[in-house]
Design an enzyme around this catalytic site. Structure first.
Site, PDB file in Angstrom:
ATOM      1  N   LYS A  48       4.531   1.460  10.734  1.00 58.14           N
ATOM      2  CA  LYS A  48       4.609   2.729  10.011  1.00 58.14           C
ATOM      3  C   LYS A  48       4.198   3.900  10.905  1.00 58.14           C
ATOM      4  O   LYS A  48       4.776   4.994  10.810  1.00 58.14           O
ATOM      5  CB  LYS A  48       3.717   2.678   8.768  1.00 58.14           C
ATOM      6  CG  LYS A  48       4.224   1.751   7.675  1.00 58.14           C
ATOM      7  CD  LYS A  48       3.275   1.760   6.488  1.00 58.14           C
ATOM      8  CE  LYS A  48       3.740   0.806   5.408  1.00 58.14           C
ATOM      9  NZ  LYS A  48       2.785   0.738   4.277  1.00 58.14           N
TER      10      LYS A  48
ATOM     11  N   ARG B   6       5.734 -13.996   9.770  1.00 54.89           N
ATOM     12  CA  ARG B   6       6.427 -12.714   9.629  1.00 54.89           C
ATOM     13  C   ARG B   6       7.836 -12.819  10.208  1.00 54.89           C
ATOM     14  O   ARG B   6       8.065 -13.456  11.239  1.00 54.89           O
ATOM     15  CB  ARG B   6       5.644 -11.624  10.366  1.00 54.89           C
ATOM     16  CG  ARG B   6       6.233 -10.226  10.243  1.00 54.89           C
ATOM     17  CD  ARG B   6       5.450  -9.239  11.079  1.00 54.89           C
ATOM     18  NE  ARG B   6       4.107  -9.063  10.589  1.00 54.89           N
ATOM     19  CZ  ARG B   6       3.758  -8.207   9.614  1.00 54.89           C
ATOM     20  NH1 ARG B   6       4.687  -7.467   9.040  1.00 54.89           N
ATOM     21  NH2 ARG B   6       2.511  -8.092   9.233  1.00 54.89           N
TER      22      ARG B   6
ATOM     23  N   GLU C 133       0.863  -1.175   0.000  1.00 50.43           N
ATOM     24  CA  GLU C 133       0.000   0.000   0.000  1.00 50.43           C
ATOM     25  C   GLU C 133       0.901   1.226   0.000  1.00 50.43           C
ATOM     26  O   GLU C 133       1.822   1.316   0.821  1.00 50.43           O
ATOM     27  CB  GLU C 133      -0.908   0.017   1.232  1.00 50.43           C
ATOM     28  CG  GLU C 133      -1.851   1.211   1.233  1.00 50.43           C
ATOM     29  CD  GLU C 133      -2.726   1.298   2.481  1.00 50.43           C
ATOM     30  OE1 GLU C 133      -3.496   2.272   2.578  1.00 50.43           O
ATOM     31  OE2 GLU C 133      -2.615   0.406   3.355  1.00 50.43           O
TER      32      GLU C 133
END
Length: 597
Positions: free
Chosen positions: A304, A294, A59
């Site tokens: 973020k 992950r 994204e």
């Protein structure tokens, strides 16, 4: 002679999934229309020339970080390994947070890592927003099939009526509207006749499902926001969980690799694609979602939101600060694409989330730099060394004795670097001790050491300033001991120290440089775990700036030049602030792990 066979790739379950699917011919019947499209579009094309298709789907709401690098390397790496194609696709379905700046930065970083989305004469760079027309068409098909409805409950009511793991959900009072009424209301949403948040489009699946993600998930919401790609054309936007599987199918993706948090979404992924394929909108065989654990690195945060806080609050100088785990920051720090790719390959893929010590990445970095980085001497904490008998030995205080050293000890083709020794040189402050501790073999009164690539000197004492601090070290040159000459080994010494001539660079002496000694940004292995604030774990010593001296050959060093300062570690000329007339070096990493227990 034939080239030796390539070393086998380490096995992991994702590689095994691909191998099993290829062996079974699971995707052999696919056709590809040359660009993303629906079933009719692909039916007109030839058999897909790509054996598999993967995608990296960021994204564009921030900068890529080291966690993204794992996904980049997995998806592009598997495509290259198995004769496939990897698409770079921007999942730009949230216009409020996405910007062209982030799109450009992501493109730059994927290229920097060494990957390309060009294949068979086609650029496979795509945007989810380019599929908004199809997504809308698919939504109308679901409504007409009785599989979606417009819900006008408040967000709070929907949340409450969804239930929990122990309580089934409650049907919305709007769930049994007619198809015609739902279609009319959805078109009103599209045409901007209702306020943001007034209603949503939901899938009609099962409000009692044990998987809460199947309890009539939201497909579309009203959001008046200018989109970086489509402008103000739309005021309704698809949810990520609705858009993503459609994007995969339109692009002919075979293996949709994602992290474990999407595992509970896989039933909806499969449900949606099955409904659209049954209606003839999508080509079969359909993409397969496969989840992997992950990769988390110690001493790093990848949120973020938290990274943005570090920038906004001034804890770092920007998104490309060399202490940041963003790929832009790591590039500026001096990390190599090869080292990041190697770490991604070596850590494989697991079915569980794993923690890897940051030293694993630094080991890969040193392994990459050691055979490539040219050598040079530098003094980072300078103390003047005066050679008191220089005029006596060489007949003049201004004499400059030429010295040389290999640019790389194992790469003679790189040639020699040249510099000169004079009556005064810079040495490291910790190379002198007025009262030496046990095992100290460097300069102290009465001891002899070799100035590396130069001559043996014998320390005779020191000078001090008014505060009693050592301001200069005094020593005598031992004649006939220059490195590379027949008498070099006449006197045995236990210590060798690096140095830089204190005379002008034009005469082979040193060049002053700004040197930034970066260290890990956080002092705790898992800085954002627990109940505390991640800022509490900021390392106060993550940056130290010193004025040092470097060899004259580096006076005109270009930006992004990586080299090894002997004794100190690996450094790079800063890509932003460095200029040939005012050199700025960043420490990439030390010669060994300074954090090792």
């Amino acid at each position: 002679m034939p080239a030796p066979p390539a070393a086998p790739k380490p096995s992991n379950f994702l590689r095994q999934v691909i191998e099993r699917d290829l062996a079974a011919g699971a995707y052999a019947s696919r056709r590809f229309g040359g660009s993303p499209g629906d079933a009719a579009h692909h039916a007109k094309g030839p058999p897909d020339p790509a054996r598999i298709r993967t995608r990296f789907p960021p994204e564009p709401n921030g900068y890529l970080h080291i966690g993204h690098a794992k996904s980049v390397c997995l998806n592009f790496g598997f495509a290259a390994e198995f004769g496939g194609v990897c698409h770079l696709r921007f999942d730009d379905t949230n216009p409020e947070k996405e910007e062209q700046e982030f799109v450009d930065a992501i493109v730059e970083m994927v290229h920097w890592l060494g990957w390309s989305w060009e294949a068979n004469g086609i650029s496979h760079l795509y945007y989810a927003s380019d599929y908004f027309d199809f997504m809308y068409r698919a939504a109308e098909y679901l409504i007409e099939s009785g599989l979606a409805y417009v819900d006008e409950q408040s967000a709070e009511a929907m949340r409450a009526n969804r239930g929990d793991f122990n309580t089934p959900g409650i049907d919305s009072p709007y769930r049994n509207r007619s198809k015609q009424e739902n279609l009319a209301r959805f078109r009103e949403m599209r045409d901007g006749r209702h306020a943001d948040g007034a209603m949503v489009l939901r899938a009609r699946i099962d409000m009692a499902s044990p998987n809460i993600n199947l309890r009539d998930p939201t497909l579309y919401r009203i959001k008046r926001a200018t989109h970086h790609n489509t402008g103000d054309r739309w005021c309704i936007y698809p949810m990520y969980t609705y858009a993503h599987p459609i994007e995969d199918a339109l692009e002919n993706i075979t293996h949709s690799f994602c992290t474990l948090e999407f595992e509970d979404q896989r039933p909806f992924y499969d449900w949606l694609l099955e409904q659209l394929a049954s209606g003839g909108l999508l080509q079969r065989p359909l993409p397969k979602q496969v989840e992997f654990g992950r990769l988390n690195l110690t001493y790093v945060i990848t949120s973020k939101r938290k990274l943005k806080a570090l920038v906004d609050e001034g804890h770092v100088s920007g998104w490309d600060d060399p202490r940041m785990p963003t790929l832009a920051g790591m590039r500026r720090r001096g990390y190599t694409p090869a080292s990041i790719r190697k770490m991604a390959e070596d850590t494989g893929a697991s079915k569980t989330n794993i923690w890897v010590d940051y030293s694993v990445l630094e080991i890969a970095l040193r392994d990459d730099l050691e055979p490539l980085a040219a050598r040079a001497m530098a003094v980072l904490d300078p103390l003047r060394l005066k050679l008191t008998n220089w005029s006596e030995v060489f007949g003049s205080a201004s004499h400059r004795e030429p010295c040389s050293a290999p640019a790389h000890p194992q790469r003679p083709e790189l040639g020699q670097r040249a510099f000169t020794l004079g009556s005064e040189v810079w040495i490291e402050r910790d190379d002198f001790a007025e009262v030496p501790p046990k095992g100290f073999f460097r300069l102290f009164p009465g001891n002899k050491v070799r100035l590396k690539y130069g001559m043996v000197v014998e320390c005779t004492g020191c000078e001090k300033d008014a505060q009693g601090q050592v301001s200069a070290v005094l020593a005598r040159v031992v004649p006939g001991t220059k490195s590379g000459t027949p008498g070099a080994d006449a006197i045995k010494v236990k210590g060798t120290i690096t140095w830089i001539g204190a005379h002008p660079a034009a005469e082979g002496g040193g060049v002053q440089a700004t040197v930034r000694l970066f260290d890990r940004l956080f002092s705790a292995p898992q800085p954002d775990s627990g109940d505390g604030d991640f800022r509490d774990h900021l390392n106060p010593d993550s940056l130290r700036v010193v004025q040092g001296w470097i060899e004259p050959s580096l006076q005109r060093a270009e930006a992004d030049l990586r080299l090894q300062f002997e004794r100190h570690g690996y450094f790079v000329t800063d890509r932003v602030d460095h200029t040939p007339g005012a050199p700025v070096f960043n420490r990439i990493t030390g010669l060994k792990d300074s954090w090792a227990k």
